[in-house]
Structure formats: structure tokens, C-alpha cells
Design an enzyme around this catalytic site. Structure first.
Site, PDB file in Angstrom:
ATOM      1  N   ASN A   1      44.818  51.407   3.330  1.00  0.00           N
ATOM      2  CA  ASN A   1      45.336  52.690   3.807  1.00  0.00           C
ATOM      3  C   ASN A   1      44.349  53.793   3.483  1.00  0.00           C
ATOM      4  OD1 ASN A   1      47.747  51.911   4.927  1.00  0.00           O
ATOM      5  ND2 ASN A   1      48.978  52.375   3.120  1.00  0.00           N
TER       6      ASN A   1
ATOM      7  N   ARG B   1      49.753  46.580   6.870  1.00  0.00           N
ATOM      8  CA  ARG B   1      48.668  45.936   6.123  1.00  0.00           C
ATOM      9  C   ARG B   1      48.927  44.438   5.888  1.00  0.00           C
ATOM     10  NH1 ARG B   1      48.089  49.374   0.927  1.00  0.00           N
ATOM     11  NH2 ARG B   1      50.327  49.561   1.330  1.00  0.00           N
TER      12      ARG B   1
END
EC number: 6.2.-.-
Length: 748
Positions: free
Chosen positions: A42, A24
Site C-alpha cells: 500500500n 493485496r
């Protein structure tokens, strides 16, 4: 994928190894660099991304996701769709969301170079901190409670981040952004040291100092690591290693050695022979134990790997290990802190109870281990590195199925070297090494792992597969679990596991499945088979002359029984009690077998290496260690029996193996070469009948590196394409995966 025109927006779903690897933050920085707005977050097992901006920037984003991802990431873009634009003013990282599960569990990784440098930096606030980590390194699988992979769903949720760590954790431009095991000395896990009869020593430096002092004095210390406890001792201290063998009731089985990384690995290079392949395996993020040739002269204790020409070597993968090696000033024997064959111990109280008569002291820490996991073991062989045991860093091991399986399925594997496999859709996940299922503790860990795999991946099995042998603990569990039951033959599973690793190889296969024993479809104990066909359609095309073994389960640890059986079957004498021969003649507690593994046992006993083994595989390992690789083979008779199976007759080997005028090295070399030639002779006969075939070498016997390399050389001369297990071990750890592949194609 069609190009996005001018300005636009896309929604992406990215799967694969994308959680717990700094993915990320990578997406965030990439999007900001490209001037894209949107978000990343996520989901249960995937990463969702929305990008808004210029068409060229979005296309550049698509390329960079695949080419510039963090080194530990393995992203796959599974979905890309156009969406309306104009809803995002910048690019952000959003909180995780729970969605339909497409879960990929991250493995435990070794400490990275940057964290290692910080740990050595006196000015750094994590100087000598035993639990330093970042988004590119540290524990993952061993501390995960549930997915998505967020701190609140790990055992690190017990530790509240201090202000400095919180700032790092929340800063997308920091390399510790959402490093879930993030900690420092002010807010994270800590060490303590204990000994019987002494007050516990708390504090990282004080606990380390006591443990190091004991190790320097030749004492045995149980150390809690990433996935469980290890027993550690100075690898240069012969008496200390001998004491460990006595206390652990492990007289011969080799120990692994943990080598320091300082001084350009000088200690490692003085102990083992390395090449680029070996060094690459040793320094990989999974940091496995790597089996390498020993040097004749080294400072290590001789009794670390008695009777063997190889040594299990590894480099430190945790900061705690690095500190211990650095302070001790040399290599450490590092072996699983367990009862032989059982799963690794994880809890301080359990460690002090089970290891009370083994360890002199205990170096504990308070970071809970939710999922126990042993070290992985690999071996370089024939220009490739192949797995021997899948554990920390490699497991859970996920593979793609060549086609979707009809229903979620749990495969329960074998009795020894057990693993489980969970399959759904076109995915299969193989559990970490569980071990031998002889004890109640092993069986309890087996049952817990079966439950945990399904829970972590949010998949509920509808079907269970087991071996055809009713005596296996895994079979008994499967029969009692209440799911729809399928059964797969042991050697068919070995063959299918190998083919499952090579789905791109089409056509017929001839897979040599050589191991100890497994129940065959004719009710006898197989172990030296050549199976022709493909998954779901195997038939026995080659084998060895059968012989009758007496002794039941004791045979694997008593090689003299295999030697006696071969001698008596072929009309030779064997020096043992008349009662044993009489029982054999009457067929008392006898089983017919074609086991190649028992032939290796017998050869070791006939040569005089050992008649009694203290661990499974000892006799063949000692045989390989002394074998002269330059001794020519003895061609063995090959005939076709009434069932049209090509049978190799081992009887001509007996006079040579028992000829004391020849050196043990020459006799061992002749045996190894003859077995390799026998395999090739069978392959040639079967190819002559059935045309071109792919050759596979599966089963625990093919852990023998010399046998494999000799066999590969001969098969290559005859123009065969040959495959080995690589990601999945060739031993019984592959059975669960093979059961899945066999069921995928079989007609049950």
C-alpha cells in the site's frame, strides 16, 4: 500497453478502490499462482506492485487484475513501466509506505456470507461474536484515522490482537490477512448494556440478552452500530412505536424497518412488495435503506409510516444487528438516534445525555467511531436504483470530473440535507450526509467534516464555493473561512449536478429544477425552473406563474400558507384569519416565488390532507401516497412573459383541488398528472425553438416516484432523452457536487 518480451519485470501503480477490500492478498495469491516474483504494498492511496517473470505470466497478471479482483475492489491500472529484473527471489507483501497522495477511502461494508456462517457455527471461535469481519466486510471509513489504510491508523489500534487473530492477520493465504478491524472475543471490542438506575451489564451475551428482553417488552433501546447509534423497537408493537414517536417528537415522519434474513426473508416479503431490482439493492454490500411499496396487510405497526404507501426497508449489515434480529425473532424499527435533522450520535456518554428522555436502555460497545455516518437511502425508480441519501456504504462518494479543476476546491452545499464536496485534479469526493444546519451541533459536525475530508485525502482547499443565499449556515461558514470565495446559484447547482453525472451526453440540456425554494438570480425565490444550456451557461427558459408567499421560514412546515397564497393570487377564498390575508395583501414578510414544491404543499392542503406538516416534505409525500395514477391530466395554460420565459399557470387547478365532490385520490391524481403534462408542454415549446435537447429532472420534488414515472412516460412518447440523478441524490444533497461542476465550467 506494449507486451513484455520473454523474461522481464514491471512496476505497476493501481488506483481506485484498492484498500480495505482484500486487494493485496489477492495480488499476492495471483502472483504466486502465475509464478511471478516481486512485491505488493500500500501507498497513501494506491497499491504498488512489482512483478518479475515470464512475459506471458505478466500479461496474464494484467488481465486478471481487472477481471478477477475481489468483489468490493474497483482497480484501475494507472501506470505500468519496465524495470530491471533479477532483484526478487519470491513474491512478498511489504509494509505500507507514505507517498504522494492518491487516496481512495474505503466505505463501510456489510457482514459477508462467510462471516455470517461462522457467526452461526457453534464450533467456531467467533460464534455469536458481534464484531466479526474479514477483508471482504466490516467497518472502514467510520474508523479510519489516516491513510494508508493500516490497523495502526484506525481506531482498532487500541485493541491488541491475540495470538490466533495475529496468525490470521499475518497469513497472506488467510481471508483475514490484513483485515484491519480484525478481532475476536478474546482481543476485540465488547458490548455492555446500561439503564438509568441500574448497574451496567458487561459481556457480549449478557448485554445482548438484556437488550433483547427490553425490545421484546416493547421498550426503546439505543444501539451503537457501525457509524452511530440507532433507536430500535419491536416493529410489530403499535403502542411501542407510538411511544417512540411521542418521545422523539416525530409524529409523522416515517421510520425505517430492519428485517431479519432468516426463513428466506419471509418477514420482508410480507411487509413490502419486492422485485429483482429491489432485492439486489437490499442485499448489496452497502446495505442501504430501500424505499419500497407497502403491502396492505402486514404484521408491522401501522404508525411506522403513517399516511404513506411506501416503507423504508433494510437488511442487517452488522453482525450485532443480525444477532438482535435473530434473538428478538422479528423486524425492528431502526431510526437514527439523533435530534431530528441533526447528525447521528456516536459516543456513549453523548448518547445517554442527548437521548435520556427517549431511550429506555442503551446497548453500547467500545469500538470508537471516528467518522459518524448515517444509513444510505435509495429508491428503485424507472428500472434504476437512485440515491436519496448517501451514507454508510456509499460515502465518501468519489466521482471523476470531466476535466481537471484549476485549484483544490471545497464546496459547502446547501442548508438542508447538507453534504460537502472536495475536488482536486480530476477527482471529486462527496461527504456523507451531514443533515440540516439549523443547530450548533450540526454546524460543528459540518466544520469538522470539512477539515476531516481535507486531512484524510491530504488535499488542502484553496477555493471555497457556497450558495448565493446569505442565510445558509454553509454560506456563512464559507464567507468566514478565509479562502478565495466563489458563489453558485442554487438551481444552477441542481442542474449542473445532474449533468455532472452524465458527462458522456453532449449537446444542450434542459434541466427541470423543481424543489422547495432557493434564491434565484433575480432575487426572487425559485423552485419550479427549467434551465437551458450547460454548466456555467444556464439561462432560465421555463417556470411557473409566480405567487407571493407570507410566513418566511414557516412556509415549509405550514402548507396552508401556500394554499392561501395561490387562492388569493387567483381570486379564490381561503378559510383563514383576516389578519393573515391582510398581512399578505400588504406584503408583510412576503416573498415572490415560482416554487413547484410549494404547489405540491398547496395541493395537499386544498385536498384536506394536512395544513400543518411535522417534517419537511410531508405534504407532497402524503399527496403522492393517495394519488390515483389513472386520472387524466388537466392541460394548463402556457404563455411567454416579457423576459421570454415560458410560464405555466397553475390557477385552473384550484377549483378541481377544492371540489369536495371528488375523492381526495382523484384530486391528487389529477394534480400529479397535470404537473407532469405541464413539464412536457414546456419541454416541447423549448425544443421547438432550440432544437434537440437532453432533458434532466433535478431537485427534491423529483423524489416523487409517481411524478417521475408519469413524466418519463410522456417524455418518451415525444422522443426525448431523459436523465435522472442516480449516484447523487436529486435533493439538496446534490448541491455541493453541482457547485463543483458549475465552477468547473463557469466564468468566475
Amino acid at each position: 500497453m506494449p507486451r513484455v518480451e520473454e523474461q522481464g519485470a514491471c512496476r505497476w501503480l493501481i488506483t481506485g478502490r484498492v484498500q480495505g477490500v482484500g486487494f493485496r492478498p489477492f495480488i499476492y495469491r495471483l502472483a504466486r499462482e502465475l509464478g511471478l516474483n516481486g512485491f505488493v504494498r500500500n501507498r497513501s492511496g494506491t497499491v504498488e506492485v512489482v512483478t518479475e517473470g515470464d512475459a506471458s505470466s505478466i500479461e496474464a497478471f494484467a488481465v486478471a487484475v481487472q477481471q478477477q479482483a475481489p468483489s468490493l475492489a474497483r482497480p484501475t491500472i494507472t501506470s505500468r513501466e519496465k524495470i530491471p529484473a533479477g532483484f526478487h527471489a519470491d513474491f512478498r507483501i511489504l509494509a505500507s509506505s507514505v507517498s504522494d497522495a492518491d487516496i481512495h477511502i474505503p466505505a463501510d461494508y456489510s457482514v459477508c456470507a462467510r462471516c455470517y456462517e461462522e457467526m452461526q457455527d457453534l464450533s467456531n471461535r467467533r460464534y455469536r461474536y458481534p464484531f466479526i469481519n474479514c477483508t471482504e466486510c466490516g467497518p472502514r471509513y467510520s474508523l479510519i484515522k489516516a491513510m494508508p489504510y493500516d490497523r495502526a491508523q484506525t481506531t482498532m489500534s487500541e485493541f491488541t490482537l491475540c495470538g490466533a487473530c495475529r496468525a490470521e492477520y499475518e497469513n497472506p493465504n488467510d481471508r483475514r490477512f490484513h483485515a484491519e478491524p480484525l478481532a475476536c472475543v478474546a482481543c476485540g471490542p465488547a458490548l455492555w448494556y446500561s439503564e438509568p438506575g441500574r448497574a451496567a451489564i458487561h459481556g457480549n451475551e449478557n448485554a445482548l440478552a438484556d437488550a433483547v428482553a427490553q425490545l421484546r417488552d416493547g421498550l426503546i433501546v439505543a444501539v451503537k452500530g457501525v457509524g452511530g447509534y440507532h433507536l430500535m423497537i419491536d416493529a410489530r408493537n403499535e403502542r411501542a412505536v407510538a411511544r417512540l414517536r411521542i418521545r422523539k417528537h416525530r409524529p409523522h415522519k416515517p421510520f425505517a424497518v430492519l428485517f431479519p434474513v432468516m426463513d428466506n426473508l419471509i418477514a420482508l416479503h410480507k411487509a413490502v412488495i419486492t422485485d429483482d431490482l429491489a432485492l439486489s439493492a437490499l442485499s448489496a454490500p452497502d446495505r442501504p435503506i430501500v424505499i419500497l411499496p407497502k403491502r396492505r396487510q402486514s404484521r408491522l405497526a401501522d404508525c411506522i409510516a403513517p399516511g404513506l404507501s411506501q416503507l423504508g426497508a433494510m437488511l442487517p449489515y452488522s453482525p450485532l444487528h443480525q444477532l438482535l434480529l435473530q434473538d428478538v425473532g422479528g423486524a425492528l424499527v431502526t431510526t437514527s438516534a439523533n435530534i431530528s435533522g441533526e447528525p447521528v450520535v456516536t459516543e456513549p456518554e453523548e448518547a445517554e445525555t442527548l437521548l435520556a428522555n427517549v431511550a429506555d436502555g442503551f446497548l453500547h460497545h467500545n469500538r470508537p467511531i471516528l467518522c459518524p455516518i448515517d444509513d444510505s437511502v435509495v429508491e428503485p425508480c424507472a428500472t434504476k436504483t437512485r440515491a436519496i441519501r448517501i451514507g454508510r456504504g456509499l460515502a465518501p462518494l468519489e466521482l471523476q470530473l470531466p476535466r481537471p479543476i484549476s485549484s483544490p476546491t471545497l464546496a459547502t452545499g446547501a442548508h438542508l440535507k447538507n453534504t460537502l464536496a472536495l475536488a482536486w485534479d480530476n477527482r471529486v469526493v462527496i461527504s456523507p450526509h451531514i443533515g440540516d444546519l439549523d443547530s450548533r451541533r450540526s454546524q460543528a459536525v459540518f466544520a469538522r467534516t470539512a477539515s476531516e475530508l481535507q486531512r484524510l485525502y491530504d488535499v488542502r482547499a484553496e477555493t471555497v464555493i457556497c450558495d448565493t443565499h446569505d442565510g445558509y449556515a454553509s454560506t456563512r461558514w464559507a464567507k468566514g473561512c478565509g479562502l478565495s470565495l466563489q458563489r453558485v446559484g442554487h438551481h444552477q447547482a441542481h442542474a449542473s449536478a445532474l449533468v455532472g453525472e452524465w458527462p458522456e451526453d453532449t449537446g444542450s440540456w434542459l434541466v427541470f429544477t423543481w424543489d422547495g425554494v432557493g434564491l434565484g438570480s433575480d432575487g426572487t425565490l425559485w423552485g419550479g425552473e427549467a434551465l437551458l444550456g450547460k454548466p456555467g451557461q444556464w439561462r432560465r427558459a421555463g417556470s411557473f406563474r409566480p405567487f407571493r408567499l407570507a410566513g418566511g421560514d414557516r412556509v415549509g412546515r405550514e402548507p396552508w400558507r401556500s394554499a392561501a397564497a395561490l387562492c388569493w393570487t387567483a381570486g379564490f377564498d381561503w378559510n383563514t384569519s383576516s389578519m393573515a390575508k391582510e398581512a399578505w395583501q400588504k406584503g408583510l414578510n412576503c416573498h415572490e416565488t415560482s416554487s413547484a414544491g410549494r404547489l405540491f404543499d398547496a395541493a395537499a392542503a386544498m385536498i384536506g390532507l394536512t395544513e400543518m406538516a411535522s417534517f419537511e416534505g410531508q405534504a407532497p409525500m402524503w399527496l403522492e401516497a393517495i394519488a390515483d395514477p389513472d386520472i387524466p391530466a388537466l392541460p394548463l395554460p402556457l404563455h411567454r412573459d416579457a423576459e421570454r420565459i415560458w410560464r405555466t399557470d397553475w390557477a385552473p387547478l384550484i377549483p378541481f383541488l377544492m371540489d369536495g365532490r371528488q375523492s381526495p385520490a382523484a384530486r391528487a391524481g389529477l394534480f400529479q398528472a397535470s404537473m407532469a403534462l405541464a413539464l412536457v408542454q414546456q419541454a416541447l415549446r423549448i425544443r421547438a425553438e432550440h432544437g434537440e435537447i437532453n432533458i434532466g429532472l433535478a431537485g427534491g420534488v423529483f423524489q416523487n416516484r409517481l411524478l417521475v414515472e408519469q413524466t418519463l412516460g410522456l417524455l418518451d412518447e415525444q422522443g426525448f432523452t431523459v436523465r435522472l440523478n442516480e449516484q447523487v441524490p436529486c435533493n439538496d444533497a446534490s448541491i455541493s457536487f453541482g457547485q463543483i461542476i458549475e465552477a468547473l465550467y463557469g466564468d468566475f
